[in-house]
Design an enzyme around this catalytic site. Structure first.
Site, PDB file in Angstrom:
ATOM      1  N   PRO A 106       0.788  -1.229   0.000  1.00 25.97           N
ATOM      2  CA  PRO A 106       0.000   0.000   0.000  1.00 25.97           C
ATOM      3  C   PRO A 106       0.828   1.290   0.000  1.00 25.97           C
ATOM      4  O   PRO A 106       1.870   1.368   0.644  1.00 25.97           O
ATOM      5  CB  PRO A 106      -0.819  -0.094   1.292  1.00 25.97           C
ATOM      6  N   ASN A 107       0.325   2.236  -0.763  1.00 30.34           N
ATOM      7  CA  ASN A 107       0.858   3.598  -0.883  1.00 30.34           C
ATOM      8  C   ASN A 107       2.126   3.695  -1.736  1.00 30.34           C
ATOM      9  O   ASN A 107       2.586   4.791  -2.034  1.00 30.34           O
ATOM     10  CB  ASN A 107       1.106   4.233   0.498  1.00 30.34           C
TER      11      ASN A 107
ATOM     12  N   ARG B 202       5.151  10.882  -2.826  1.00 30.14           N
ATOM     13  CA  ARG B 202       4.892  10.611  -1.415  1.00 30.14           C
ATOM     14  C   ARG B 202       6.153  10.876  -0.584  1.00 30.14           C
ATOM     15  O   ARG B 202       7.177  10.224  -0.773  1.00 30.14           O
ATOM     16  CB  ARG B 202       4.508   9.138  -1.288  1.00 30.14           C
TER      17      ARG B 202
ATOM     18  N   TYR C 278      11.251   8.818   0.741  1.00 27.99           N
ATOM     19  CA  TYR C 278      11.158   7.772  -0.287  1.00 27.99           C
ATOM     20  C   TYR C 278      11.752   8.161  -1.643  1.00 27.99           C
ATOM     21  O   TYR C 278      11.736   7.356  -2.569  1.00 27.99           O
ATOM     22  CB  TYR C 278       9.688   7.351  -0.457  1.00 27.99           C
TER      23      TYR C 278
ATOM     24  N   ASN D 232       7.992  -5.705  -0.984  1.00 30.14           N
ATOM     25  CA  ASN D 232       7.894  -4.586  -0.052  1.00 30.14           C
ATOM     26  C   ASN D 232       6.418  -4.494   0.332  1.00 30.14           C
ATOM     27  O   ASN D 232       5.609  -3.903  -0.383  1.00 30.14           O
ATOM     28  CB  ASN D 232       8.372  -3.285  -0.700  1.00 30.14           C
TER      29      ASN D 232
ATOM     30  N   ALA E  86       3.232  -0.847   4.747  1.00 29.26           N
ATOM     31  CA  ALA E  86       2.670  -0.819   6.102  1.00 29.26           C
ATOM     32  C   ALA E  86       2.182  -2.187   6.567  1.00 29.26           C
ATOM     33  O   ALA E  86       2.203  -2.487   7.772  1.00 29.26           O
ATOM     34  CB  ALA E  86       1.537   0.201   6.163  1.00 29.26           C
TER      35      ALA E  86
ATOM     36  N   GLU F 279      12.588  -9.689   1.508  1.00 29.23           N
ATOM     37  CA  GLU F 279      11.847  -8.528   2.018  1.00 29.23           C
ATOM     38  C   GLU F 279      12.694  -7.281   1.783  1.00 29.23           C
ATOM     39  O   GLU F 279      13.877  -7.267   2.126  1.00 29.23           O
ATOM     40  CB  GLU F 279      11.601  -8.712   3.519  1.00 29.23           C
TER      41      GLU F 279
ATOM     42  N   HIS G 171      12.791  -2.812   1.975  1.00 25.29           N
ATOM     43  CA  HIS G 171      12.206  -1.519   2.339  1.00 25.29           C
ATOM     44  C   HIS G 171      13.104  -0.417   1.810  1.00 25.29           C
ATOM     45  O   HIS G 171      14.338  -0.568   1.796  1.00 25.29           O
ATOM     46  CB  HIS G 171      12.039  -1.382   3.855  1.00 25.29           C
TER      47      HIS G 171
ATOM     48  N   ARG H 265      13.202   4.546  12.346  1.00 27.69           N
ATOM     49  CA  ARG H 265      11.939   5.292  12.352  1.00 27.69           C
ATOM     50  C   ARG H 265      11.095   4.899  13.571  1.00 27.69           C
ATOM     51  O   ARG H 265      11.636   4.386  14.555  1.00 27.69           O
ATOM     52  CB  ARG H 265      11.215   5.057  11.015  1.00 27.69           C
TER      53      ARG H 265
HETATM   54  C1  DQA Z   1       8.324   1.011   3.738  1.00 25.84           C
HETATM   55  C2  DQA Z   1       8.429   1.237   5.251  1.00 25.84           C
HETATM   56  C3  DQA Z   1       7.084   1.038   5.913  1.00 25.84           C
HETATM   57  O1  DQA Z   1       7.194   1.256   7.308  1.00 25.84           O
HETATM   58  C4  DQA Z   1       6.059   2.013   5.348  1.00 25.84           C
HETATM   59  O2  DQA Z   1       4.804   1.753   5.909  1.00 25.84           O
HETATM   60  C5  DQA Z   1       6.027   2.028   3.868  1.00 25.84           C
HETATM   61  C6  DQA Z   1       7.249   1.881   3.102  1.00 25.84           C
HETATM   62  C7  DQA Z   1       9.652   1.322   3.015  1.00 25.84           C
HETATM   63  O3  DQA Z   1       9.813   0.860   1.902  1.00 25.84           O
HETATM   64  O4  DQA Z   1      10.500   2.043   3.561  1.00 25.84           O
HETATM   65  O5  DQA Z   1       4.958   2.255   3.273  1.00 25.84           O
HETATM   66  O6  DQA Z   1       8.019  -0.364   3.508  1.00 25.84           O
END
Ligand code: DQA
Length: 138
Positions: A10-11, A18, A23, A72, A75, A96, A98, A105
């Site tokens: 998501p997002n 964003r 990011y 990835n 959240a 995995e 990120h 964070r």
């Molecule tokens: C994320 C880190 C997560 O905590 C966050 O909710 C994201 C992006 C990252 O790629 O840094 O949406 O997965």
């Protein structure tokens, strides 16, 4: 030809607009263009969804035939027992990734339901985290 898939949660469809301070300002489409040109000998598929069940369905769909998944879960990493279970249910190895260093964070980002079931974890290198994951499959 090796068949990999990048699955974004998501997002992450908003990458580029964003919170660019966290990011970056590149869109994922731009990044994918670069990466597919750089690694012509790998078939790199891409899937993004904001919906938890769709991410689980995609893991089931690719998880017995692809050579690798780069996930990835955004959240959902920190909340989803279902995605964690899907990662352990499939045969294809999952890395995995990120973009940000989630350990630098908020506390709630320190927990991952994916990590224990993943082959490895790469985080904190910006979009390069995905490229490092691709290289791990070469
Ligand atoms: C994320 C880190 C997560 O905590 C966050 O909710 C994201 C992006 C990252 O790629 O840094 O949406 O997965």
């Amino acid at each position: 030809m090796k068949k990999l898939i990048i699955i974004n949660g998501p997002n992450l469809n908003l990458l580029g607009k964003r919170e660019p301070n966290i990011y970056g300002s590149l869109t994922f489409t731009e990044f994918l263009e670069e990466i597919t040109a750089k690694y012509p000998d790998i078939d790199i598929a891409y899937f993004q969804s904001n919906i938890e069940g769709e991410l689980i369905d995609k893991l089931h769909e690719v998880g017995f035939s692809y050579d690798g998944v780069i996930l990835n879960a955004a959240a959902y990493t920190h909340t989803s027992v279902g995605i964690g279970d899907a990662v352990s249910a499939i045969e294809t190895p999952v890395i995995e990734v990120h973009i940000s260093n989630t350990y630098s964070r908020e506390e709630f980002r320190h927990r991952s339901y994916i990590s224990a079931n993943a082959k490895g974890v790469i985080l904190g290198f910006g979009l390069q985290s995905y490229e490092l994951a691709i290289q791990s499959f070469l």
